[in-house]
Design an enzyme around this catalytic site. Structure first.
Site, short mmCIF file in Angstrom:
data_model
loop_
_atom_site.label_atom_id
_atom_site.label_comp_id
_atom_site.label_asym_id
_atom_site.label_seq_id
_atom_site.Cartn_x
_atom_site.Cartn_y
_atom_site.Cartn_z
N CYS A 240 10.50 -14.35 1.29
CA CYS A 240 9.66 -13.32 1.90
C CYS A 240 10.57 -12.34 2.63
CB CYS A 240 8.67 -13.96 2.87
SG CYS A 240 7.71 -12.75 3.79
N ASN A 249 10.49 -20.48 -3.49
CA ASN A 249 9.58 -21.63 -3.56
C ASN A 249 10.27 -22.74 -4.36
OD1 ASN A 249 7.79 -19.00 -3.78
ND2 ASN A 249 6.58 -20.58 -2.81
P1 HMG Z 1 0.47 -0.88 8.51
O1 HMG Z 1 1.63 0.05 8.52
O2 HMG Z 1 0.06 -1.51 9.81
O3 HMG Z 1 -0.80 -0.23 7.81
O4 HMG Z 1 0.78 -2.03 7.47
P2 HMG Z 1 -1.71 1.00 8.21
O5 HMG Z 1 -3.10 0.60 7.91
O6 HMG Z 1 -1.37 1.49 9.60
O7 HMG Z 1 -1.25 2.12 7.16
C1 HMG Z 1 0.05 2.68 7.19
C2 HMG Z 1 0.38 3.25 5.81
O8 HMG Z 1 0.37 2.21 4.83
C3 HMG Z 1 -0.64 4.27 5.32
O9 HMG Z 1 0.06 5.18 4.47
C4 HMG Z 1 -1.57 3.45 4.49
O10 HMG Z 1 -2.25 4.21 3.52
C5 HMG Z 1 -0.60 2.50 3.82
P3 HMG Z 1 0.59 6.60 4.98
O11 HMG Z 1 -0.63 7.32 5.50
O12 HMG Z 1 1.58 6.30 6.07
O13 HMG Z 1 1.22 7.21 3.76
N1 HMG Z 1 -1.23 1.24 3.42
C6 HMG Z 1 -1.21 0.74 2.16
N2 HMG Z 1 -0.64 1.19 1.03
C7 HMG Z 1 -0.81 0.45 -0.09
N3 HMG Z 1 -1.50 -0.72 -0.10
C8 HMG Z 1 -2.07 -1.20 1.00
C9 HMG Z 1 -1.93 -0.45 2.20
N4 HMG Z 1 -2.37 -0.64 3.46
C10 HMG Z 1 -1.94 0.39 4.20
N5 HMG Z 1 -2.74 -2.36 0.97
C11 HMG Z 1 0.17 -3.74 5.91
C12 HMG Z 1 -0.11 -3.12 7.26
C13 HMG Z 1 -0.58 -5.05 5.84
C14 HMG Z 1 -0.31 -2.80 4.82
C15 HMG Z 1 1.70 -3.96 5.76
O14 HMG Z 1 2.15 -4.68 6.89
C16 HMG Z 1 2.08 -4.69 4.51
O15 HMG Z 1 1.96 -4.16 3.43
N6 HMG Z 1 2.54 -5.94 4.65
C17 HMG Z 1 2.81 -6.78 3.47
C18 HMG Z 1 3.93 -7.69 3.73
C19 HMG Z 1 4.12 -8.58 2.52
O16 HMG Z 1 3.71 -8.27 1.41
N7 HMG Z 1 4.78 -9.72 2.74
C20 HMG Z 1 5.05 -10.64 1.68
C21 HMG Z 1 3.82 -11.33 1.17
S1 HMG Z 1 3.28 -12.66 2.23
C22 HMG Z 1 4.31 -13.97 1.78
O17 HMG Z 1 5.22 -13.81 1.02
C23 HMG Z 1 3.96 -15.31 2.33
C24 HMG Z 1 3.29 -16.24 1.31
O18 HMG Z 1 4.11 -16.41 0.17
C25 HMG Z 1 3.04 -17.61 1.95
C26 HMG Z 1 4.30 -18.14 2.64
O19 HMG Z 1 5.28 -18.45 1.96
O20 HMG Z 1 4.27 -18.15 3.87
C27 HMG Z 1 1.94 -15.68 0.83
MG MG Z 2 5.77 -17.75 0.01
#
Ligand code: HMG
Ligand code: MG
Length: 302
Positions: A240, A249
């Site tokens: 991540c 994983n």
């Molecule tokens: P934020 O910056 O707080 O979002 O991010 P916001 O609502 O304030 O929006 C800011 C900007 O992001 C805006 O664009 C939105 O349109 C855009 P701007 O006006 O600046 O151009 N935006 C998006 N764009 C595309 N798709 C979206 C989206 N949402 C907002 N869905 C947010 C909050 C959750 C979006 C951000 O923190 C994020 O994308 N985080 C993802 C992190 C991630 O993917 N991590 C890895 C996956 S989790 C993982 O791997 C763990 C897991 O495997 C289990 C484990 O192992 O623990 C599942």
């Molecule tokens: Mg994971």
């Protein structure tokens, strides 16, 4: 001890496996990886994420990957959707399942999805209700259920709280994740027991990163509890971006070898899975992380 006779594996390689890659993996390679996994018998594949491309650039081609799939009947294609914007972007590509992902640690929640645990649940509430109204299955992932890269050890009570909150908003399944792979069997069992206070055995899964080499032992510990669903990543790819130092994983090949050796069915053809692992390892110019794949490839070569 009665082990399950069948285990369902979700290959998260195309998503968790590739999300941390620094160089853009071409879309056609991602699509081909999904095809090879389904040809190997995987019935559940986590394909991509509808997250902010600023946060995770590697997943920016989510729509193209979904559009490129030649779907196989009986295969469930899952995508990550952290908020309503992500769900709305994902809906046209018709995922069979969406995943909302929260954490049992406040600091990780902030780093990974930029909000507190409580705020994340409020965001998920609308995602879950819209997804379920569209007939899409909703899975939840709980990160850092035994340890957090920022807060250290995580108590089972924190896992229980997030499981309860997810249950309250209608999440249908929870994955208990050891994001940084620090868990050992008894700690992982405690985390799983905490989730089982709010979910049935058929509604939980284990998601173990293998940073400290404990993931197979942790899988076995959960099998002993009757847990029969696990995430794994072909070739042990992954990590991540918001959990620095955590490796991939547990390799799907290694879990399949473990299960088949115990007489537990998976419906997966290990040889074809190894071919899928070789395909993506070659595409990334890197040897596989799967011990089983290495051993069987050596055997093939001799
Ligand atoms: P934020 O910056 O707080 O979002 O991010 P916001 O609502 O304030 O929006 C800011 C900007 O992001 C805006 O664009 C939105 O349109 C855009 P701007 O006006 O600046 O151009 N935006 C998006 N764009 C595309 N798709 C979206 C989206 N949402 C907002 N869905 C947010 C909050 C959750 C979006 C951000 O923190 C994020 O994308 N985080 C993802 C992190 C991630 O993917 N991590 C890895 C996956 S989790 C993982 O791997 C763990 C897991 O495997 C289990 C484990 O192992 O623990 C599942
Ligand atoms: Mg994971």
């Amino acid at each position: 001890m009665a082990y399950p006779s069948f285990v369902k594996l979700v290959d998260v390689g195309p998503r968790d496996g590739l999300q941390n890659e620094q160089h853009m993996v071409p879309t056609h390679i991602k699509v081909q990886l999904v095809h090879l996994l389904q040809d190997a018998g995987l019935k559940d594949i986590e394909v991509t994420s509808f997250v902010s491309p600023k946060w995770v650039p590697q997943m920016a081609d989510n729509l193209e990957v979904m559009a490129g799939l030649q779907r196989k009947p009986g295969v469930r294609y899952a995508v990550l959707t952290p908020n309503l914007k992500g769900l709305q972007a994902a809906l046209p590509s018709q995922p069979d399942e969406i995943v909302v992902f929260g954490a049992a640690s406040e600091a990780f929640s902030q780093r990974n999805i930029n909000c507190s645990i409580e705020e994340s649940i409020e965001r998920f509430r609308e995602v879950v209700s819209a997804a379920r109204a569209a007939g899409i299955h909703v899975r939840g992932a709980i990160s850092c259920t035994v340890g957090c890269p920022y807060e250290g050890e995580v108590a089972p009570a924190s896992v229980e709280k997030v499981a309860r909150l997810m249950r309250d908003i209608g999440v249908q399944h929870v994955g208990v994740a050891d994001t940084i792979g620090v868990g050992t069997p008894i700690k992982v069992q405690r985390a799983m027991e905490a989730a089982l206070k709010h979910y049935d055995l058929s509604e939980v899964s284990g998601h173990f990163h293998d940073t400290y080499g404990q993931a197979l032992a942790n899988t076995l510990a959960c099998l002993q509890m009757g847990v029969w669903q696990f995430d794994a990543s072909v070739a042990g790819l992954g990590g991540c971006p918001y959990a620095k130092g955590a490796t991939g994983n547990v390799a799907t090949e290694d879990v399949v070898y473990l299960l088949h050796g115990m007489g537990i069915e998976t419906g997966i053809d290990l040889d074809r899975l190894i071919d899928a692992g070789q395909f993506i390892s070659n595409a990334l110019s890197r040897p596989t992380n799967s011990r089983v794949a290495k051993a069987l490839l050596n055997k093939r070569a001799s």
